[in-house]
Design a protein around this motif. Structure first.
Motif, short mmCIF file in Angstrom:
data_model
loop_
_atom_site.label_atom_id
_atom_site.label_comp_id
_atom_site.label_asym_id
_atom_site.label_seq_id
_atom_site.Cartn_x
_atom_site.Cartn_y
_atom_site.Cartn_z
N LEU A 110 53.78 24.72 1.15
CA LEU A 110 54.26 25.89 1.87
C LEU A 110 54.25 25.65 3.37
O LEU A 110 55.19 26.05 4.08
N VAL A 111 53.21 24.99 3.88
CA VAL A 111 53.15 24.71 5.31
C VAL A 111 54.28 23.77 5.71
O VAL A 111 54.94 23.96 6.76
N ASP A 112 54.55 22.74 4.90
CA ASP A 112 55.63 21.81 5.22
C ASP A 112 56.98 22.52 5.28
O ASP A 112 57.76 22.33 6.21
N VAL A 113 57.23 23.38 4.29
CA VAL A 113 58.51 24.10 4.27
C VAL A 113 58.61 25.04 5.46
O VAL A 113 59.66 25.12 6.13
N ALA A 114 57.53 25.77 5.74
CA ALA A 114 57.57 26.72 6.85
C ALA A 114 57.72 26.01 8.19
O ALA A 114 58.48 26.45 9.06
N VAL A 115 57.00 24.90 8.38
CA VAL A 115 57.06 24.19 9.66
C VAL A 115 58.44 23.60 9.89
O VAL A 115 58.97 23.60 11.02
N SER A 116 59.07 23.11 8.82
CA SER A 116 60.41 22.56 8.98
C SER A 116 61.42 23.62 9.42
O SER A 116 62.39 23.32 10.12
N ARG A 117 61.18 24.87 9.02
CA ARG A 117 62.08 25.95 9.41
C ARG A 117 61.68 26.60 10.73
O ARG A 117 62.49 27.27 11.37
N LEU A 118 60.40 26.43 11.11
CA LEU A 118 59.93 27.02 12.36
C LEU A 118 60.14 26.11 13.55
O LEU A 118 59.83 26.48 14.69
N ASN A 119 60.68 24.90 13.34
CA ASN A 119 60.79 23.94 14.43
C ASN A 119 61.67 24.47 15.55
O ASN A 119 61.38 24.29 16.72
N GLY A 120 62.74 25.16 15.18
CA GLY A 120 63.61 25.70 16.20
C GLY A 120 63.43 27.19 16.43
O GLY A 120 64.19 27.80 17.16
N ALA A 121 62.43 27.77 15.74
CA ALA A 121 62.19 29.21 15.87
C ALA A 121 60.80 29.43 16.43
O ALA A 121 60.19 28.53 16.99
N GLY A 122 60.28 30.63 16.27
CA GLY A 122 58.93 30.91 16.73
C GLY A 122 58.91 31.33 18.18
O GLY A 122 59.95 31.53 18.82
N PRO A 123 57.72 31.45 18.74
CA PRO A 123 57.60 31.90 20.14
C PRO A 123 58.24 30.96 21.14
O PRO A 123 58.60 31.38 22.24
N GLY A 124 58.38 29.68 20.76
CA GLY A 124 58.96 28.73 21.68
C GLY A 124 57.96 28.28 22.73
O GLY A 124 56.79 28.64 22.71
N GLY A 125 58.41 27.48 23.68
CA GLY A 125 57.52 26.99 24.71
C GLY A 125 56.90 25.67 24.32
O GLY A 125 56.87 25.28 23.15
N PRO A 126 56.38 24.93 25.30
CA PRO A 126 55.79 23.62 25.01
C PRO A 126 54.62 23.69 24.03
O PRO A 126 54.48 22.81 23.18
N SER A 127 53.76 24.72 24.17
CA SER A 127 52.59 24.78 23.27
C SER A 127 53.02 24.93 21.83
O SER A 127 52.44 24.30 20.92
N TRP A 128 54.03 25.75 21.56
CA TRP A 128 54.51 25.95 20.19
C TRP A 128 55.10 24.65 19.65
O TRP A 128 54.82 24.26 18.51
N HIS A 129 55.92 23.98 20.43
CA HIS A 129 56.55 22.74 19.94
C HIS A 129 55.51 21.64 19.73
O HIS A 129 55.64 20.84 18.78
N LEU A 130 54.50 21.57 20.59
CA LEU A 130 53.44 20.59 20.37
C LEU A 130 52.72 20.85 19.05
O LEU A 130 52.43 19.92 18.29
N ALA A 131 52.42 22.12 18.79
CA ALA A 131 51.70 22.46 17.55
C ALA A 131 52.55 22.18 16.32
O ALA A 131 52.07 21.62 15.33
N VAL A 132 53.84 22.57 16.36
CA VAL A 132 54.71 22.34 15.22
C VAL A 132 54.88 20.85 14.95
O VAL A 132 54.85 20.39 13.79
N ARG A 133 55.05 20.09 16.01
CA ARG A 133 55.20 18.63 15.83
C ARG A 133 53.95 18.03 15.23
O ARG A 133 54.02 17.16 14.35
N ARG A 134 52.78 18.50 15.66
CA ARG A 134 51.53 17.97 15.11
C ARG A 134 51.40 18.34 13.63
O ARG A 134 50.95 17.53 12.82
N LEU A 135 51.80 19.54 13.27
CA LEU A 135 51.74 19.94 11.87
C LEU A 135 52.73 19.15 11.02
O LEU A 135 52.46 18.89 9.84
N GLN A 136 53.85 18.75 11.61
CA GLN A 136 54.80 17.93 10.87
C GLN A 136 54.26 16.54 10.60
O GLN A 136 54.52 15.95 9.54
N LEU A 137 53.49 16.01 11.55
CA LEU A 137 53.00 14.64 11.42
C LEU A 137 51.72 14.54 10.60
O LEU A 137 51.40 13.47 10.09
N SER A 138 50.95 15.61 10.52
CA SER A 138 49.66 15.54 9.85
C SER A 138 49.45 16.79 9.00
O SER A 138 49.77 17.90 9.42
N SER A 139 48.92 16.59 7.79
CA SER A 139 48.60 17.71 6.89
C SER A 139 47.10 18.01 6.87
O SER A 139 46.63 18.72 6.00
#
Length: 798
Positions: free
Chosen positions: A395-424
């Motif tokens: 569920l986290v993988d599916v959600a993160v893949s769809r949240l990559n271009g959505a969400g609050p935005g900003g550098p902090s959000w993109h850093l967190a999403v990228r980290r979640l994509q690389l590590s489970s």
């Protein structure tokens, strides 16, 4: 071929042993980094092992509690047995003090060899009292001053030993007396203490609650242990790449990694044992539902403890080998940093599907009994909860893949999403929180459905003060009423004397009939009270001195007719070997209707209602004297003043509270539900510790990247928010999954128990709030290390 297979197997075993030993050496000789990694793993595994060892001690705790309870259970004398030098008269004399139960017994020896309760060397004489250590401390403390007035003329002559207590904090006393004359009306003649009797067997519904609660509390611990053995995985994989560079193959690197995890698990076993031993003493001061423990009772079952000691290292090796299958370690690096392939869903759905399949037969055919049915429930619930843990990473993988271009935005959000994509790692750690919330939600729904709030009585709360005839005779009922009515904090009072009557014709016929022959209809309930009290019991219309009213009970015996002659208290009179008093129902007696919501307590059934002028209470040979009190809620300790007044009248006066949902079973279920919420919150905090360790370990792995970001001018607030998002996203998804699965599991369990679906929203709010507090706490506690790692000197390398 058979001759060559044995040496080959021996070589494989030696190769495995050598690689595991090399991994263990890496765990303890890897310098400061290796020791930190091993310590984190040992701490995480140790916390889980301590909880598992506590779970293995539950059978011994339960058996010890049952043995202590049975040791002081009385053994009644055979029916018809008279007094002897080995018999003892006893009656319960318990009470309550500021919501704490005070257990007690009145003892009167009938001979020099009368039985002695466990924990005492001799019986207390008249005017003497033996107390537990906790009660002794309370009576000597300022906060026990009101309770001390309940025993004004008693001398404490002995202290009850541990063998006579259920737990150290129990409030218990034995008081000697010479007022007990004969058995009956709460007085027993006994020959011994320590009735072994039939073993306790809980109902299928209670067994269901216990089994589901155990699985719900232990499943997240198992998930937590499986996650803890993977701490430091990324640094380990980079070290394994160096081994590949010097010639080690992939199988060898997997075995070395398993050996490193095995060492951390073994250290975790030792750490867990130390935490468990240290927690035994504090546990002796905790009691739930008046069940407590002694430190000596908290001893793990040898077989179960052996299973834990074997399962944890095997889990460490197995989890590491399975994990390493998804990681390709090459001499020049690890492919973990590449975008991972999409996780498969089909096998993750098999776990909850199998759990539902195991529970469906009992959901359709009703709760079953026996070991097979219990094992079916345990396995089904465990598979459902573990299925939640398996579904979360997907569920986290599916959600993160769809949240990559959505969400609050900003550098902090993109850093967190990228980290979640690389590590489970974060989703694995949050799996424990998800399982804990789902299990706790299911049990909360089950307990709330059992309680069935719609059946709680409504209306004002009344305190019922009741005494048997040999404690307070009917002639003293006015005195008892007057003293209780004058007690501090009493707003209103109603007194009544109740007993039973039988048709004089039927009673005379029974006297000439052998026991067991002929019909034996139920006697008529008789209540004597003033008009004001009778109006609270039934709709009687006009009432004056000498009034008599006949209340019909559809589920009880038919009411007597006006003019019918009654034998009052036929059973008690037969016991006394004397003729009962005869009384005729006046011709002026009128029918009445019972008030379904009146102040009539559950133990008073409708029947014949009379005023004292029409039926003198003294004609009832063995009545119950009852006074119903309404207390002032604004008077502190009003109930304690009433109890002290009642104790001065007789130590054998009993209290009950009804109205406003104050029922003992409901209070017990409330306590069980609150205890479950506390245990679930504790498990959430345990998983939060693992989440914190994971967060710190990830920060250490990213030390060079954090230093580079700091050198490039990245604000610290941005990185702090990225840590928050990185923790919050899996937690929010996990809670949503937990609520869905918990509601589904709870609904299935309620269908099995044939109970309605009702939610305890306050309990759910507490669990959700605890989970949110865990997320915030992990973020706050991670910030100091984040600030320390954000230094340019972290880019230096040798």
């Amino acid at each position: 071929m058979p001759g060559t297979s044995r040496p080959a197997r021996g070589a494989a075993v030696r190769r495995w042993a050598a690689d595991l030993a090399m991994g263990a050496r890496f765990a303890v000789t890897g310098g400061r980094e290796g020791w930190i990694r091993t310590a984190l793993t040992a701490l995480g595994v140790g916390l889980g092992v301590a909880v598992l060892l506590l779970a293995t001690a539950v059978p011994n705790i339960w058996n010890a509690a049952v043995d202590r309870q049975r040791a002081r259970t009385v053994v009644p004398a055979a029916e018809g047995t008279g007094p002897s030098d080995r018999t003892l008269l006893t009656a319960l004399s318990g009470s309550t003090y500021r919501e704490r139960p005070v257990y007690g017994r009145i003892l009167a020896a009938e001979g020099p060899r009368a039985p002695v309760p466990p924990g005492l060397s001799r019986l207390p004489g008249p005017g003497e009292m033996a107390v537990s250590p906790a009660l002794s401390d309370l009576l000597s403390a300022p906060e026990g001053a009101l309770l001390k007035k309940r025993f004004p003329h008693l001398r404490i002559t002995a202290t009850i030993g541990d063998s006579g207590l259920l737990y150290r904090g129990e409030l218990l006393f034995y008081r000697g007396s010479d007022d007990l004359r004969r058995p009956g009306d709460g007085v027993e003649r006994i020959t011994a203490f320590g009735d072994r009797g039939e073993p306790f067997r809980a109902s299928p519904l209670v067994v269901l609650v216990i089994l589901v609660s155990c699985v719900a509390l232990l499943a997240p611990v198992a998930v937590f242990v499986a996650t803890a053995v993977r701490f430091g995985g990324e640094r380990r994989d980079r070290r394994l790449a160096a081994l590949r560079l010097v010639g080690a193959d992939r199988a060898t690197t997997r075995r070395i990694a398993a050996g490193e995890a095995l060492a951390g698990a073994l250290f975790g076993l030792v750490t867990g044992a130390a935490i468990f031993l240290a927690a035994r003493i504090p546990l002796s001061g905790i009691s739930l539902l008046e069940i407590g423990v002694f430190p000596s009772d908290v001893a793990p079952d040898a077989v179960l403890a052996g299973c834990v000691a074997l399962a944890v290292p095997l889990c460490a090796v197995g989890v590491t080998l399975v994990t390493m299958r998804r990681v390709t370690v090459e001499p020049l690096g690890v492919t973990r940093t590449a975008p991972p392939r999409r996780r498969r869903l089909w096998w993750r759905l098999l776990l909850p599907a199998a759990g539902v399949a195991l529970l469906l037969p009992q959901a359709i055919g009703g709760l079953g009994g026996g070991d097979a049915a219990n094992a079916q429930v345990v396995l089904g619930v465990a598979l459902l909860l573990l299925g939640v843990a398996a579904l979360l990473p997907w569920l986290v993988d599916v959600a993160v893949s769809r949240l990559n271009g959505a969400g609050p935005g900003g550098p902090s959000w993109h850093l967190a999403v990228r980290r979640l994509q690389l590590s489970s790692t974060a989703s694995r750690s949050v799996s424990g929180i998800t399982v804990a919330v789902a299990g706790a939600l299911a049990v909360q729904l089950l307990l709330t459905g059992i309680q069935n709030l719609d059946e709680q009585p409504r209306g004002p709360a009344w305190t019922v003060v009741e005494a048997h005839d040999d404690a307070v005779p009917a002639a003293r009922a006015p005195e008892m009423y007057a003293r209780l009515r004058a007690a501090v904090g009493v707003r209103a009072a109603h007194a009544m004397v109740s007993g039973y009557a039988d048709s004089a014709r039927h009673h005379q016929a029974q006297a000439h009939t052998a026991p067991g022959e002929g019909d034996d209809p139920e006697p008529y309930p008789v209540t004597v009270a003033d008009c004001a009290t009778l109006r609270q019991l039934a709709d009687i219309g006009a009432c004056s001195a000498g009034g008599v009213f006949l209340v019909e009970d559809p589920e009880g015996p038919s009411r007597p007719r006006p003019g019918e002659r009654l034998a009052l208290d036929p059973v008690g009179s037969r016991t006394d070997h004397r003729a009962p008093a005869l009384w005729s129902v006046p011709r002026t007696a009128r029918p009445a209707t019972a008030k379904p919501s009146g102040l009539r307590p559950a133990f008073l059934t409708p029947g014949l209602l009379a005023t004292p002028e029409a039926l003198p209470p003294t004609l009832l040979r063995h009545p119950h004297v009852t006074v119903l009190l309404r207390l002032d809620p604004h008077t502190p300790d009003a109930i304690e003043y009433v109890r002290n007044t009642a104790a001065a009248i007789s130590p054998r006066i009993y209290f009950t509270t009804f109205g406003s949902g104050s029922i003992t079973d409901i209070d017990t279920l409330d306590a069980a539900r609150h205890g479950l919420t506390a245990c679930a919150a504790a498990v959430l905090l345990l998983v939060g510790c693992g989440l914190l360790i994971t967060a710190l370990e990830q920060l250490r792995d990213r030390a060079r990247a954090l230093s580079a970001l700091d050198a490039l001018g990245a604000p610290r607030a941005v990185l702090g928010r990225s840590v928050l998002w990185q923790t919050a996203v899996p937690v929010v998804l996990g809670l949503a999954l937990a609520f869905g699965c918990g509601l589904a599991l709870g609904s299935l369990l309620l269908h099995m128990a044939n109970r309605p679906l009702q939610a305890d929203w306050w309990g759910l709010l507490i669990l959700t709030g605890t989970a949110a507090a865990v997320v915030l706490g992990v973020t706050v506690l991670s910030l100091p290390m984040l600030w320390r790692l954000m230094r340019p000197d972290g880019l230096r390398a040798e």
